[in-house]
Motif scaffolding. Structure first.
Motif, PDB file in Angstrom:
ATOM      1  N   TRP A  24       0.787  -1.218   0.000  1.00  0.00           N
ATOM      2  CA  TRP A  24       0.000   0.000   0.000  1.00  0.00           C
ATOM      3  C   TRP A  24       0.829   1.283   0.000  1.00  0.00           C
ATOM      4  CZ3 TRP A  24      -4.926  -0.256  -1.287  1.00  0.00           C
ATOM      5  CH2 TRP A  24      -5.668  -1.400  -0.970  1.00  0.00           C
ATOM      6  N   ARG A  48     -10.018   0.479  -0.170  1.00  0.00           N
ATOM      7  CA  ARG A  48      -9.953  -0.892   0.339  1.00  0.00           C
ATOM      8  C   ARG A  48      -8.874  -1.072   1.408  1.00  0.00           C
ATOM      9  NH1 ARG A  48     -11.094  -4.696  -5.007  1.00  0.00           N
ATOM     10  NH2 ARG A  48     -12.914  -3.523  -5.731  1.00  0.00           N
ATOM     11  N   LEU A 108      -6.617  -7.198 -17.663  1.00  0.00           N
ATOM     12  CA  LEU A 108      -6.333  -7.404 -16.245  1.00  0.00           C
ATOM     13  C   LEU A 108      -6.657  -6.145 -15.457  1.00  0.00           C
ATOM     14  CD1 LEU A 108      -2.913  -9.314 -16.459  1.00  0.00           C
ATOM     15  CD2 LEU A 108      -5.185 -10.270 -16.035  1.00  0.00           C
ATOM     16  N   SER A 109      -6.298  -4.981 -16.001  1.00  0.00           N
ATOM     17  CA  SER A 109      -6.575  -3.712 -15.327  1.00  0.00           C
ATOM     18  C   SER A 109      -8.072  -3.515 -15.122  1.00  0.00           C
ATOM     19  CB  SER A 109      -6.007  -2.540 -16.135  1.00  0.00           C
ATOM     20  OG  SER A 109      -4.611  -2.655 -16.279  1.00  0.00           O
ATOM     21  N   LYS A 111     -10.295  -5.645 -14.706  1.00  0.00           N
ATOM     22  CA  LYS A 111     -10.894  -6.572 -13.743  1.00  0.00           C
ATOM     23  C   LYS A 111     -11.024  -5.906 -12.377  1.00  0.00           C
ATOM     24  CE  LYS A 111      -9.753 -11.259 -15.328  1.00  0.00           C
ATOM     25  NZ  LYS A 111      -8.978 -12.480 -14.983  1.00  0.00           N
ATOM     26  N   ASN A 112     -10.136  -4.939 -12.114  1.00  0.00           N
ATOM     27  CA  ASN A 112     -10.079  -4.297 -10.801  1.00  0.00           C
ATOM     28  C   ASN A 112     -10.890  -3.017 -10.795  1.00  0.00           C
ATOM     29  OD1 ASN A 112      -8.211  -6.291  -9.840  1.00  0.00           O
ATOM     30  ND2 ASN A 112      -6.593  -5.232 -10.966  1.00  0.00           N
ATOM     31  N   LEU A 113     -12.187  -3.136 -11.009  1.00  0.00           N
ATOM     32  CA  LEU A 113     -13.053  -1.970 -11.079  1.00  0.00           C
ATOM     33  C   LEU A 113     -13.380  -1.463  -9.678  1.00  0.00           C
ATOM     34  CD1 LEU A 113     -15.485  -3.153 -13.896  1.00  0.00           C
ATOM     35  CD2 LEU A 113     -13.434  -1.731 -14.110  1.00  0.00           C
ATOM     36  N   ASP A 114     -13.261  -0.167  -9.490  1.00  0.00           N
ATOM     37  CA  ASP A 114     -13.470   0.436  -8.172  1.00  0.00           C
ATOM     38  C   ASP A 114     -14.101   1.815  -8.369  1.00  0.00           C
ATOM     39  OD1 ASP A 114     -13.264   1.715  -5.703  1.00  0.00           O
ATOM     40  OD2 ASP A 114     -11.390   0.721  -5.192  1.00  0.00           O
ATOM     41  N   ARG A 181     -17.250  -0.438 -16.145  1.00  0.00           N
ATOM     42  CA  ARG A 181     -16.139  -0.849 -17.010  1.00  0.00           C
ATOM     43  C   ARG A 181     -15.922   0.152 -18.139  1.00  0.00           C
ATOM     44  NH1 ARG A 181     -13.498  -5.725 -18.421  1.00  0.00           N
ATOM     45  NH2 ARG A 181     -12.735  -5.734 -20.576  1.00  0.00           N
ATOM     46  N   THR A 184     -14.443   3.389 -16.761  1.00  0.00           N
ATOM     47  CA  THR A 184     -13.046   3.178 -16.375  1.00  0.00           C
ATOM     48  C   THR A 184     -12.149   3.106 -17.607  1.00  0.00           C
ATOM     49  OG1 THR A 184     -13.769   1.950 -14.394  1.00  0.00           O
ATOM     50  CG2 THR A 184     -11.473   1.689 -15.071  1.00  0.00           C
TER      51      THR A 184
END
Length: 235
Positions: A24, A48, A108-109, A111-114, A181, A184
């Motif tokens: 982190w 997170r 891959l990027s 996939k990490n939706l925030d 998605r 982003t």
């Protein structure tokens, strides 16, 4: 005896990695480098990460001389500010992001939706200049998400941008509805507003001028201009 978490090497790379490469830490530095100085603002960029761990990382960075604290503008609050040593990490953090944009698969990027990080990033990089001089309120809705992450409001007034998690009660100048998605991908420079609208992944309702200028006022990620080199590598 080697200390816990230490590489036990005199090499400057090893010693720097002990500071920079703990989990982190790079993201906390990213937030401070992007202008967040208060604890809650830094935390919004790393949603997170637990508050306890964030507090520990900030203490570690202060102990190693990367940041210092000063009295905040709000009574009783403190701000976290980069030292000269911390500021010298800026090109390192930016280079890390550029490398990731170039060499990490976009699939891959995405996939990490925030939504929290996306909207917070949009708030601080939005360019108010293409927007009308009056106060503008832009509503974003991601139908696939459940409350309270489904609706977000950006309020732009006198060059300042505020992110609201609840309806601020202003007249909506533009409603942006679509998949997280798609939004982003636009933000990361992997797609465009026009492309996602044409494909039906994004719907813009409201002031036509604001809608047409969205690609400009959105600002985009600071890494968006970097193009993927995955295809070039495969060739």
């Amino acid at each position: 005896m080697v200390e816990h978490g230490s590489y036990g090497q005199f090499c400057p790379v090893a010693m720097a990695a002990e500071v920079f490469c703990t989990r982190w830490t790079a993201l906390v530095l990213r937030e401070i480098l992007c202008g967040s100085t208060r604890f809650n603002d830094i935390r919004r960029g790393v949603p997170r990460m637990s508050p306890t761990l964030l507090s520990k990382r900030l203490k570690d960075l202060k102990k190693t001389g990367i940041i210092y604290t000063r009295q905040g503008r709000q009574a009783g609050g403190v701000e976290y500010v980069l030292t000269e040593a911390g500021e010298e990490l800026r090109p390192l953090v930016m280079s890390l992001g550029i490398w990731g944009q170039r060499w990490v698969e976009s699939k891959l990027s995405l996939k990490n939706l925030d939504p929290s990080l996306l909207m917070w990033d949009m708030r601080r990089h939005l360019d108010p200049r293409p927007l009308p001089e009056k106060r503008c309120t832009i509503h974003f809705e991601y139908p696939e998400l459940e409350d309270p992450r489904r609706n977000w409001w950006l309020v732009i007034d006198k060059g300042m941008v505020d992110l609201c998690l609840v309806d601020p009660g202003h007249e909506i100048d533009l409603s942006v509805t679509g998949s997280l998605r798609a939004m982003t991908a636009i933000w990361m420079g992997l797609s465009t507003v026009d492309k996602e609208v044409d494909q039906g992944a994004l719907d813009l309702t409201g002031d036509p001028a604001i809608a047409r200028a969205m690609q400009k006022w959105l600002g985009l990620s600071p890494f968006a201009k970097e193009k993927s080199r995955i295809d070039a590598r495969a060739a």
